[in-house]
Design an enzyme around this catalytic site. Structure first.
Site, mmCIF file in Angstrom:
data_model
loop_
_atom_site.group_PDB
_atom_site.id
_atom_site.type_symbol
_atom_site.label_atom_id
_atom_site.label_comp_id
_atom_site.label_asym_id
_atom_site.label_seq_id
_atom_site.Cartn_x
_atom_site.Cartn_y
_atom_site.Cartn_z
ATOM 1 N N HIS A 24 -11.459 -19.319 21.373
ATOM 2 C CA HIS A 24 -11.220 -19.767 19.993
ATOM 3 C C HIS A 24 -10.248 -20.942 19.957
ATOM 4 O O HIS A 24 -9.139 -20.854 20.497
ATOM 5 C CB HIS A 24 -10.630 -18.581 19.218
ATOM 6 C CG HIS A 24 -10.535 -18.774 17.753
ATOM 7 N ND1 HIS A 24 -9.437 -18.379 17.031
ATOM 8 C CD2 HIS A 24 -11.415 -19.280 16.848
ATOM 9 C CE1 HIS A 24 -9.644 -18.639 15.746
ATOM 10 N NE2 HIS A 24 -10.830 -19.183 15.609
ATOM 11 N N GLU A 51 -14.758 -22.755 20.999
ATOM 12 C CA GLU A 51 -14.947 -22.994 19.566
ATOM 13 C C GLU A 51 -13.933 -24.047 19.137
ATOM 14 O O GLU A 51 -12.797 -24.069 19.646
ATOM 15 C CB GLU A 51 -14.711 -21.687 18.794
ATOM 16 C CG GLU A 51 -15.029 -21.760 17.306
ATOM 17 C CD GLU A 51 -13.852 -22.026 16.412
ATOM 18 O OE1 GLU A 51 -14.034 -22.059 15.186
ATOM 19 O OE2 GLU A 51 -12.704 -22.219 16.916
ATOM 20 N N ASP A 53 -12.774 -26.687 15.471
ATOM 21 C CA ASP A 53 -12.941 -26.940 14.030
ATOM 22 C C ASP A 53 -12.975 -28.447 13.813
ATOM 23 O O ASP A 53 -12.028 -29.146 14.197
ATOM 24 C CB ASP A 53 -11.761 -26.357 13.255
ATOM 25 C CG ASP A 53 -11.595 -24.868 13.499
ATOM 26 O OD1 ASP A 53 -12.459 -24.106 13.060
ATOM 27 O OD2 ASP A 53 -10.587 -24.478 14.137
ATOM 28 N N HIS A 66 -7.991 -27.393 12.118
ATOM 29 C CA HIS A 66 -8.414 -26.233 11.347
ATOM 30 C C HIS A 66 -8.057 -26.361 9.873
ATOM 31 O O HIS A 66 -8.890 -26.180 8.995
ATOM 32 C CB HIS A 66 -7.760 -24.976 11.931
ATOM 33 C CG HIS A 66 -8.097 -23.731 11.186
ATOM 34 N ND1 HIS A 66 -7.419 -23.320 10.058
ATOM 35 C CD2 HIS A 66 -9.078 -22.807 11.380
ATOM 36 C CE1 HIS A 66 -7.957 -22.212 9.595
ATOM 37 N NE2 HIS A 66 -8.960 -21.877 10.383
HETATM 38 O O1 G3P Z 1 -15.655 -20.040 14.147
HETATM 39 C C1 G3P Z 1 -15.069 -18.800 14.131
HETATM 40 C C2 G3P Z 1 -13.688 -18.827 13.520
HETATM 41 O O2 G3P Z 1 -12.976 -19.913 14.017
HETATM 42 C C3 G3P Z 1 -13.761 -18.906 12.034
HETATM 43 O O3 G3P Z 1 -12.552 -18.819 11.396
HETATM 44 O O4 G3P Z 1 -10.575 -19.730 10.271
HETATM 45 O O5 G3P Z 1 -10.530 -19.383 12.729
HETATM 46 O O6 G3P Z 1 -11.886 -21.213 11.758
HETATM 47 P P1 G3P Z 1 -11.334 -19.838 11.568
HETATM 48 MG MG MG Z 2 -12.869 -21.991 13.500
#
Ligand code: G3P
Ligand code: MG
Length: 263
Positions: A24, A51, A53, A66
């Site tokens: 993440h 992952e 953003d 993010h």
């Molecule tokens: O993509 C999964 C997760 O990252 C979604 O929530 O708020 O951490 O971007 P967030």
């Molecule tokens: Mg995310």
């Protein structure tokens, strides 16, 4: 739009081509999220899918962040999308985390994708639009991926909580792999994912039940979870037969060894 990496013998990704474990924001909380330092750190722990953003700067550059605002993860202030990339590129996105990462810059999505391509890493690009920029951001991500990603590697997984962003991405480049992110389950979720041409649902892990996993697979959608940081939660999701886990705990979970059954 030309992509020098596109080959005449494009593989067909008929099975889910991604690792089960996804780091993440690069390395969870062990390094400053969404920086190249974080992705390198995640790779150092053995992770091969990440992952991130992605959002747009004022002048149309996709970069990784993010939050809507700069304050939590940089030394800047105000709304990120109101700054040009030239300004954003000067910010320190590492010091907020710890001294070790002081001076680490924000990356562009393009740079992250090039790093993934060079190293054959898989990527989940969460389309994280600034408010009001849903379609624009979805389209920009799809077009960038189409421009630079080679068709010899598993395609980036484009995900979003915003159906409008996924719809725009789909309209721009229909053949890409998309996923709908969900924090609350609703009866229409599976149908919506289908309408958006998604290959997966990525849910808050607490939403998954045996029935929902079955429904999801019944529609040939993969079932993934975020953000799973406890061993017992991960085991529950494995026992349910889900297809992927996004975690902060790259120091706890070994990313090796989980395979996918065909649907
Ligand atoms: O993509 C999964 C997760 O990252 C979604 O929530 O708020 O951490 O971007 P967030
Ligand atoms: Mg995310």
């Amino acid at each position: 739009m030309t992509n020098p990496h596109h080959s005449a013998t494009r593989p067909e990704w008929t099975e889910w081509p991604y690792p089960f474990w996804v780091a993440h924001r690069g390395a969870g909380k062990l390094a400053p999220e969404n920086t190249m330092a974080a992705f390198r750190h995640g790779a150092h722990f053995g992770y091969r899918m990440f992952e991130c953003d992605a959002k747009l700067s004022r002048d149309g550059v996709l970069f990784l962040m993010h939050d809507t605002e700069l304050a939590r993860t940089t030394n800047g202030e105000g709304i990120a999308a109101e700054q040009d990339w030239g300004t954003l590129a000067q910010l320190d996105a590492g010091s907020w985390h710890s001294r070790r990462w002081a001076g680490e810059p924000l990356p562009t999505l393009r740079n992250l994708l090039h790093w993934c391509i060079r190293n054959h890493y898989a990527i989940n690009i969460e389309i994280k639009p600034s408010p009001g920029a849903e379609s624009e951001t979805g389209r920009a991500v799809a077009e960038l991926v189409a421009q630079i990603w080679p068709d010899t590697l598993p395609p980036p997984l484009l995900s979003s909580f915003k159906p409008q962003a996924l719809a725009a991405a789909r309209q721009a480049v229909p053949a890409q792999t998309r996923a709908l992110l969900m924090d609350e389950w609703s009866d229409g979720s599976l149908a919506l994912a289908g309408e958006l041409g998604c290959a997966a649902l990525v849910c808050n892990q607490l939403l998954w039940t045996p029935e929902r996993v079955q429904q999801c697979h019944g529609r040939l959608l993969r079932a993934l979870s975020y953000t799973v940081n406890e061993a017992e939660h991960a085991q529950r999701l494995k026992d349910l037969g889900t297809d992927g886990i996004i975690t902060d705990r790259i120091d706890l979970f070994s990313p090796i060894g989980t395979t996918h059954a065909p649907l």
